[in-house]
Write a protein that holds these residues in place. Sequence first.
Motif, PDB file in Angstrom:
ATOM      1  N   LEU A 178       0.837  -1.199   0.000  1.00 19.09           N
ATOM      2  CA  LEU A 178       0.000   0.000   0.000  1.00 19.09           C
ATOM      3  C   LEU A 178       0.871   1.247   0.000  1.00 19.09           C
ATOM      4  CD1 LEU A 178      -2.704   1.501   0.244  1.00 19.09           C
ATOM      5  CD2 LEU A 178      -2.570   1.163   2.726  1.00 19.09           C
ATOM      6  N   TYR A 179       1.877   1.249   0.840  1.00 20.68           N
ATOM      7  CA  TYR A 179       2.805   2.384   0.895  1.00 20.68           C
ATOM      8  C   TYR A 179       3.451   2.628  -0.472  1.00 20.68           C
ATOM      9  CZ  TYR A 179       7.184   4.848   1.895  1.00 20.68           C
ATOM     10  OH  TYR A 179       8.238   5.722   1.870  1.00 20.68           O
ATOM     11  N   LEU A 180       3.916   1.567  -1.116  1.00 20.31           N
ATOM     12  CA  LEU A 180       4.587   1.709  -2.412  1.00 20.31           C
ATOM     13  C   LEU A 180       3.620   2.195  -3.489  1.00 20.31           C
ATOM     14  CD1 LEU A 180       6.771  -1.547  -2.364  1.00 20.31           C
ATOM     15  CD2 LEU A 180       7.544   0.811  -1.990  1.00 20.31           C
ATOM     16  N   ILE A 181       2.387   1.693  -3.466  1.00 16.79           N
ATOM     17  CA  ILE A 181       1.393   2.119  -4.454  1.00 16.79           C
ATOM     18  C   ILE A 181       1.054   3.595  -4.270  1.00 16.79           C
ATOM     19  CG2 ILE A 181      -1.015   1.842  -5.181  1.00 16.79           C
ATOM     20  CD1 ILE A 181      -0.684  -1.175  -4.557  1.00 16.79           C
ATOM     21  N   VAL A 182       0.864   4.006  -3.021  1.00 19.51           N
ATOM     22  CA  VAL A 182       0.554   5.415  -2.759  1.00 19.51           C
ATOM     23  C   VAL A 182       1.714   6.299  -3.207  1.00 19.51           C
ATOM     24  CG1 VAL A 182       0.015   7.123  -0.987  1.00 19.51           C
ATOM     25  CG2 VAL A 182      -1.016   4.859  -0.870  1.00 19.51           C
ATOM     26  N   CYS A 183       2.940   5.852  -2.984  1.00 19.11           N
ATOM     27  CA  CYS A 183       4.107   6.611  -3.458  1.00 19.11           C
ATOM     28  C   CYS A 183       4.045   6.810  -4.972  1.00 19.11           C
ATOM     29  CB  CYS A 183       5.398   5.884  -3.084  1.00 19.11           C
ATOM     30  SG  CYS A 183       5.875   6.027  -1.351  1.00 19.11           S
ATOM     31  N   ARG A 184       3.693   5.765  -5.698  1.00 21.87           N
ATOM     32  CA  ARG A 184       3.625   5.875  -7.162  1.00 21.87           C
ATOM     33  C   ARG A 184       2.494   6.810  -7.588  1.00 21.87           C
ATOM     34  NH1 ARG A 184       3.422   0.102  -6.732  1.00 21.87           N
ATOM     35  NH2 ARG A 184       5.524  -0.749  -6.544  1.00 21.87           N
ATOM     36  N   LEU A 185       1.361   6.708  -6.927  1.00 24.58           N
ATOM     37  CA  LEU A 185       0.236   7.586  -7.259  1.00 24.58           C
ATOM     38  C   LEU A 185       0.584   9.047  -6.995  1.00 24.58           C
ATOM     39  CD1 LEU A 185      -2.672   5.446  -5.761  1.00 24.58           C
ATOM     40  CD2 LEU A 185      -2.342   5.958  -8.183  1.00 24.58           C
ATOM     41  N   THR A 370     -10.619   9.058 -19.336  1.00 26.45           N
ATOM     42  CA  THR A 370     -10.863   9.208 -17.900  1.00 26.45           C
ATOM     43  C   THR A 370      -9.736   8.673 -17.022  1.00 26.45           C
ATOM     44  OG1 THR A 370     -12.064   7.089 -17.831  1.00 26.45           O
ATOM     45  CG2 THR A 370     -13.357   9.076 -18.241  1.00 26.45           C
ATOM     46  N   PHE A 371      -8.683   8.115 -17.600  1.00 29.72           N
ATOM     47  CA  PHE A 371      -7.609   7.557 -16.773  1.00 29.72           C
ATOM     48  C   PHE A 371      -7.014   8.581 -15.804  1.00 29.72           C
ATOM     49  CE2 PHE A 371      -2.963   6.533 -16.407  1.00 29.72           C
ATOM     50  CZ  PHE A 371      -3.112   5.553 -15.437  1.00 29.72           C
ATOM     51  N   PRO A 372      -6.669   9.794 -16.255  1.00 26.68           N
ATOM     52  CA  PRO A 372      -6.151  10.778 -15.281  1.00 26.68           C
ATOM     53  C   PRO A 372      -7.142  11.076 -14.164  1.00 26.68           C
ATOM     54  CG  PRO A 372      -5.697  11.489 -17.529  1.00 26.68           C
ATOM     55  CD  PRO A 372      -6.633  10.328 -17.634  1.00 26.68           C
ATOM     56  N   GLU A 373      -8.429  11.100 -14.494  1.00 25.53           N
ATOM     57  CA  GLU A 373      -9.460  11.339 -13.478  1.00 25.53           C
ATOM     58  C   GLU A 373      -9.492  10.212 -12.451  1.00 25.53           C
ATOM     59  OE1 GLU A 373     -12.936  13.013 -11.610  1.00 25.53           O
ATOM     60  OE2 GLU A 373     -11.458  13.854 -12.988  1.00 25.53           O
ATOM     61  N   VAL A 374      -9.323   8.980 -12.912  1.00 17.81           N
ATOM     62  CA  VAL A 374      -9.317   7.833 -11.999  1.00 17.81           C
ATOM     63  C   VAL A 374      -8.153   7.944 -11.018  1.00 17.81           C
ATOM     64  CG1 VAL A 374      -9.005   5.328 -11.849  1.00 17.81           C
ATOM     65  CG2 VAL A 374     -10.510   6.286 -13.595  1.00 17.81           C
ATOM     66  N   VAL A 375      -6.976   8.287 -11.533  1.00 17.95           N
ATOM     67  CA  VAL A 375      -5.810   8.416 -10.653  1.00 17.95           C
ATOM     68  C   VAL A 375      -6.033   9.526  -9.634  1.00 17.95           C
ATOM     69  CG1 VAL A 375      -3.340   8.902 -10.550  1.00 17.95           C
ATOM     70  CG2 VAL A 375      -4.249   7.500 -12.404  1.00 17.95           C
ATOM     71  N   GLU A 376      -6.544  10.664 -10.081  1.00 17.61           N
ATOM     72  CA  GLU A 376      -6.815  11.765  -9.152  1.00 17.61           C
ATOM     73  C   GLU A 376      -7.830  11.355  -8.090  1.00 17.61           C
ATOM     74  OE1 GLU A 376      -7.894  15.354 -11.136  1.00 17.61           O
ATOM     75  OE2 GLU A 376      -6.065  15.427 -12.349  1.00 17.61           O
ATOM     76  N   SER A 377      -8.825  10.577  -8.494  1.00 22.07           N
ATOM     77  CA  SER A 377      -9.880  10.192  -7.554  1.00 22.07           C
ATOM     78  C   SER A 377      -9.365   9.280  -6.447  1.00 22.07           C
ATOM     79  CB  SER A 377     -11.029   9.502  -8.301  1.00 22.07           C
ATOM     80  OG  SER A 377     -10.639   8.229  -8.790  1.00 22.07           O
ATOM     81  N   THR A 378      -8.252   8.597  -6.679  1.00 21.43           N
ATOM     82  CA  THR A 378      -7.706   7.730  -5.625  1.00 21.43           C
ATOM     83  C   THR A 378      -7.122   8.542  -4.472  1.00 21.43           C
ATOM     84  OG1 THR A 378      -5.482   7.579  -6.614  1.00 21.43           O
ATOM     85  CG2 THR A 378      -7.128   5.949  -7.318  1.00 21.43           C
ATOM     86  N   LEU A 379      -6.823   9.816  -4.716  1.00 23.58           N
ATOM     87  CA  LEU A 379      -6.078  10.611  -3.737  1.00 23.58           C
ATOM     88  C   LEU A 379      -6.895  11.720  -3.080  1.00 23.58           C
ATOM     89  CD1 LEU A 379      -2.799  11.006  -5.842  1.00 23.58           C
ATOM     90  CD2 LEU A 379      -3.129   9.486  -3.891  1.00 23.58           C
ATOM     91  N   ILE A 380      -8.171  11.857  -3.426  1.00 17.82           N
ATOM     92  CA  ILE A 380      -8.912  13.034  -2.957  1.00 17.82           C
ATOM     93  C   ILE A 380      -9.177  13.012  -1.456  1.00 17.82           C
ATOM     94  CG2 ILE A 380      -9.972  13.541  -5.178  1.00 17.82           C
ATOM     95  CD1 ILE A 380     -12.482  12.141  -4.259  1.00 17.82           C
ATOM     96  N   HIS A 381      -9.128  11.837  -0.824  1.00 24.79           N
ATOM     97  CA  HIS A 381      -9.354  11.757   0.622  1.00 24.79           C
ATOM     98  C   HIS A 381      -8.086  11.354   1.371  1.00 24.79           C
ATOM     99  CE1 HIS A 381     -13.552  12.507   0.054  1.00 24.79           C
ATOM    100  NE2 HIS A 381     -13.743  11.407  -0.640  1.00 24.79           N
ATOM    101  N   CYS A 387      -6.860   6.073   0.570  1.00 24.61           N
ATOM    102  CA  CYS A 387      -6.406   6.076  -0.821  1.00 24.61           C
ATOM    103  C   CYS A 387      -7.198   4.999  -1.554  1.00 24.61           C
ATOM    104  CB  CYS A 387      -4.906   5.797  -0.913  1.00 24.61           C
ATOM    105  SG  CYS A 387      -4.276   5.826  -2.605  1.00 24.61           S
ATOM    106  N   ALA A 388      -7.961   5.404  -2.547  1.00 25.31           N
ATOM    107  CA  ALA A 388      -8.905   4.485  -3.199  1.00 25.31           C
ATOM    108  C   ALA A 388      -8.212   3.637  -4.262  1.00 25.31           C
ATOM    109  CB  ALA A 388     -10.065   5.273  -3.794  1.00 25.31           C
ATOM    110  N   VAL A 389      -7.265   2.820  -3.824  1.00 24.09           N
ATOM    111  CA  VAL A 389      -6.554   1.938  -4.754  1.00 24.09           C
ATOM    112  C   VAL A 389      -7.532   0.982  -5.432  1.00 24.09           C
ATOM    113  CG1 VAL A 389      -4.699   0.238  -4.975  1.00 24.09           C
ATOM    114  CG2 VAL A 389      -4.486   2.109  -3.327  1.00 24.09           C
ATOM    115  N   HIS A 390      -8.584   0.596  -4.714  1.00 29.50           N
ATOM    116  CA  HIS A 390      -9.560  -0.342  -5.283  1.00 29.50           C
ATOM    117  C   HIS A 390     -10.231   0.227  -6.528  1.00 29.50           C
ATOM    118  CE1 HIS A 390     -11.989   2.305  -2.758  1.00 29.50           C
ATOM    119  NE2 HIS A 390     -13.052   1.916  -3.428  1.00 29.50           N
ATOM    120  N   LEU A 391     -10.359   1.551  -6.610  1.00 31.29           N
ATOM    121  CA  LEU A 391     -10.942   2.160  -7.808  1.00 31.29           C
ATOM    122  C   LEU A 391     -10.024   1.976  -9.009  1.00 31.29           C
ATOM    123  CD1 LEU A 391     -12.432   5.525  -6.459  1.00 31.29           C
ATOM    124  CD2 LEU A 391     -13.584   3.329  -6.811  1.00 31.29           C
TER     125      LEU A 391
END
Length: 453
Positions: A178-185, A370-381, A387-391
Amino acid sequence: MDMSQNPLTKLTHQLINHFASYPEDSYAARATRYGELIRYQNENLVDCGDLSIAASKINWECFCQKHGLQLRILTEQLLPDEKSKEDLLEQSKQWIFPLQSVKKVHRERFALRFHRAPIIINVLNSILTKGESYGKHSNLEDDGTILPPSLCLTLNERFSDLEVGNTKELHKFRAKQLYLIVCRLLAYANWRLVEPQNQTDDTLVVSVECNNLPRRTSIDLPEKKIVRMVCGPVLEPTKKTAATLTSGSYMALRSNDMLLIAMHRHGVRDCAKRNNFESLMERLGHAAVIVDLFEVRHSTGATVVRNGLGSSKGANYILYNSARLETLLRTFSAQVDAGVYEPLPPIEKIDLSVLEDELDWQLIYGYLLTFPEVVESTLIHLDQGLCAVHLLVRYIVDLASLFSRYYRNKQILVQQRTNLMPVLYARIYLVKAVREVLNAALALLGIQPVDYM
């Protein structure tokens, strides 16, 4: 300053601005998500339109009051007559993507449809020109611009040690991933990341931890609030008790699952003949584990897969379609080398209007755009430790599923006939764009694409 390379962000601002006016200092309002007020579609576009907007003035009044906007509408309905619809269509000619039609689909909503050609050209050119940088935010320059607050992402020290022989407990492995994925996002979205020693008073500190750990305090900055990003447990599929598997043993288990699927699909002999087959199975096993652990919200329990229990389509389905993309492009290249097809012309010489049928449009508008929107949506909270990695996982599965349907319904590598070549070339560029976006999405999860399966 809007650093986003997400065209939907700009389009949404332009649409909102038609019905309401922003205050002079409008950065906060423009950064807001608009919820049900504006709903972008990626399914059933024929009936629901490319996007829909709330028809009632009440919805818009509530939104404007909440965000400090001034509503321009005087009537009870958003678009009460044909003239108001024509005015919207005329105004949209100045937008990043112009509208083609406006239609009231039911009492509560209007369906809006875009002219397709500008979006198709914009999306394919952007993806194929920018490559892995597609959708990334622009870099911040030290030019006097007010920078957004910085962020410090940390991993609880219990999980930060390097794994020795892949013996880490599975829930700890999940936390580290999770930490590594959030770093990449965060890197993709170009957040202003700082090291712990470089924190300032406005730095948001996010600590990735497991849900069974006591709350962490900061020794260096005792008064600073630390947001906990909680990683949930990993559970057995039937009894829902904590899994006792290590990350290494679970990867071996899932690699074996991938091997059995490959043998069922290709036969034992064909599998044994393939080069680097064992390495491929290991990569598939790693991908399967990542999908298993993050197809649900990170704060909830993830379920391991045993004997087919506890998973959906998963990594095998995703990577099978990844391999299908590579095979298509490899076959096309071989046919060019063999003289069957002429080399692929530059994209500016391609008639992309042939991609305007419904499946082409759904791929381009519903997913590639919509790919950029999906990535942004993982980080809005993120400031709430979420972090909405599941999205992102769901997006990848849905993109793979749609491409699979596209592949079944479209004959991409058609016969060499002059009248068919424009369609073939346009679809090859579309396949290239799908591959680029799918690979970028997989990379954010730490999953390597495959050339064959």
